[in-house]
Design an enzyme around this catalytic site. Structure first.
Site, PDB file in Angstrom:
ATOM      1  N   GLU A  26      38.334   5.253  -5.185  1.00  0.00           N
ATOM      2  CA  GLU A  26      39.004   4.118  -5.567  1.00  0.00           C
ATOM      3  C   GLU A  26      38.062   3.372  -7.031  1.00  0.00           C
ATOM      4  O   GLU A  26      36.702   3.778  -6.622  1.00  0.00           O
ATOM      5  CB  GLU A  26      39.600   3.809  -4.948  1.00  0.00           C
ATOM      6  N   LYS A 158      41.021  -2.285   7.510  1.00  0.00           N
ATOM      7  CA  LYS A 158      39.968  -2.577   7.812  1.00  0.00           C
ATOM      8  C   LYS A 158      40.024  -3.941   8.958  1.00  0.00           C
ATOM      9  O   LYS A 158      41.232  -4.294   9.319  1.00  0.00           O
ATOM     10  CB  LYS A 158      39.910  -3.798   6.004  1.00  0.00           C
TER      11      LYS A 158
HETATM   12  N1  PSU Z   1      37.206   0.009   1.887  1.00  0.00           N
HETATM   13  C1  PSU Z   1      36.435  -0.835   1.554  1.00  0.00           C
HETATM   14  N2  PSU Z   1      36.589  -1.413   0.337  1.00  0.00           N
HETATM   15  C2  PSU Z   1      38.053  -2.775  -0.433  1.00  0.00           C
HETATM   16  C3  PSU Z   1      38.662  -1.055  -0.266  1.00  0.00           C
HETATM   17  C4  PSU Z   1      38.359  -0.728   0.627  1.00  0.00           C
HETATM   18  O1  PSU Z   1      35.114  -0.306   1.871  1.00  0.00           O
HETATM   19  O2  PSU Z   1      37.878  -3.565  -0.385  1.00  0.00           O
HETATM   20  C5  PSU Z   1      40.007  -1.623  -1.158  1.00  0.00           C
HETATM   21  C6  PSU Z   1      41.659  -0.450  -1.187  1.00  0.00           C
HETATM   22  O3  PSU Z   1      40.904  -0.440  -2.661  1.00  0.00           O
HETATM   23  C7  PSU Z   1      42.157  -1.225  -0.225  1.00  0.00           C
HETATM   24  C8  PSU Z   1      42.520  -2.697  -0.733  1.00  0.00           C
HETATM   25  O4  PSU Z   1      43.107  -0.303  -1.222  1.00  0.00           O
HETATM   26  O5  PSU Z   1      41.295  -2.294  -0.318  1.00  0.00           O
HETATM   27  C9  PSU Z   1      43.501  -3.004  -0.278  1.00  0.00           C
HETATM   28  O6  PSU Z   1      43.711  -3.976  -0.257  1.00  0.00           O
HETATM   29  P1  PSU Z   1      45.182  -4.928  -0.233  1.00  0.00           P
HETATM   30  O7  PSU Z   1      44.995  -5.110   1.413  1.00  0.00           O
HETATM   31  O8  PSU Z   1      45.472  -6.040  -0.830  1.00  0.00           O
HETATM   32  O9  PSU Z   1      46.045  -3.920  -0.618  1.00  0.00           O
END
Ligand code: PSU
Ligand code: MN
Length: 302
Positions: A26, A158
């Site tokens: 991604e 996360k």
């Molecule tokens: N993994 C990481 N860092 C990131 C992400 C994933 O180590 O920044 C990103 C991915 O693209 C994931 C996004 O889809 O964070 C999630 O964002 P949100 O909580 O706004 O959906």
């Protein structure tokens, strides 16, 4: 016709035609998830890790009105510059394409694109999930995992999220979580969340066997959760205080929607003096390597 809106990079087109293993990567992590210059370095290190493990990398992003599956290094570098880039999740795909905006793809949008292209494995750091407390905020990464038959290799969701609720959401929607050499669900920066995975796997062949049967039974996404490399891991109890402070700041500044996650990651990195950036880098590269192994196992006849 979907082809109008998608373009395969030549290396990916060739690999898919020859039925070689491919791993999708991604670009939100490149554009919004890591500071410069670590972001570009990691993006290229992930591609190299995939190749070293015997698969072809397909980094995905939106350029000139097309979802590009297999960006060139010079194109990835544009995402690392981070100027005028839209963070594109599923709901934003048509908007970015119609308005010809440059768009970095989240796990959700990347999984969606990978599934359209016939790429069964995606690697990332930590997926999005159910945020803690109010206001209500659930990442589209979750429903997309429930909808597309793709293996997502990550280090869990996360640590800023409600991991218990995220795990329950996945259970409700039939997404199995496999622990890579562990029975504990990792917590992104740390090896254990205190929650269990659904099954431990100790090899790519084991993970691939479960994925194949899951798909044969009509199942969709699966998570393979890889603990962060021990040398860089930050203990969860040490992080919790920092996460609390960052969450309080985000709430006080009224941040909402797609801005929340990048803000929190940035704040936590500052407050740990880069410790979380170091572990994030290490786990992204490791996850890319594991994803390549699983892609190879899937490409081999069962
Ligand atoms: N993994 C990481 N860092 C990131 C992400 C994933 O180590 O920044 C990103 C991915 O693209 C994931 C996004 O889809 O964070 C999630 O964002 P949100 O909580 O706004 O959906
Ligand atoms: Mn959200």
């Amino acid at each position: 016709m979907i082809e109008t809106w998608m373009r395969l990079g030549p290396h990916v087109q060739e690999a898919l035609a020859a039925r070689r293993p491919v791993v999708a990567l991604e670009t939100v992590v490149v554009a919004f998830g890591l500071p410069r210059p670590a972001n570009l370095e990691v993006a290229l290190e992930m591609e190299a890790a995939v190749r070293e493990a015997g698969a072809i990398p397909a980094t995905i992003g939106i350029l000139e009105g097309q979802v590009v599956i297999g960006l060139r290094p010079s194109e990835i570098a544009r995402f690392a510059e981070g100027k005028e880039i839209l963070k594109v999740s599923r709901r934003d795909l048509a908007i970015a394409l119609a308005q010809r905006r440059m768009g970095a793809t989240t796990v959700a949008a990347t999984v969606w694109a990978a599934a359209r292209a016939g790429i069964p494995v995606v690697a990332t750091g930590g997926i999005g999930g159910v945020h803690r407390g109010m206001p209500f905020d659930v990442s589209n990464d979750l429903p997309t995992l429930a909808a597309e038959p793709v293996v997502v290799v990550c280090s869990g969701a996360k640590a800023i999220l409600d991991l218990r609720a995220t795990r329950e959401w996945l259970e409700t929607h039939g997404v199995p979580i496999l622990g890579w050499g562990t029975a504990d669900l990792p917590a992104f920066y740390s090896p254990s969340s205190g929650l269990p995975v659904d099954a431990r796997v100790d090899s790519a062949a084991e993970a691939a066997a479960i994925a194949r049967i899951h798909w044969a039974l009509g199942g969709k996404g699966l998570l393979v959760a890889v603990p962060p490399p021990p040398a860089w891991a930050v203990p969860a109890d040490r992080l919790e205080q920092v996460i609390h402070e960052a969450l309080a700041e985000a709430a006080a500044s009224g941040l909402q929607g797609r801005e929340v996650t990048p803000f929190l990651l940035r704040r936590i990195a500052e407050r740990t003096e880069g410790e979380t950036v170091a572990v994030n880098r290490a786990l992204l590269v490791e996850n890319a390597r594991v994803a390549a192994q699983i892609a190879r196992a899937l490409a081999a006849s069962p």
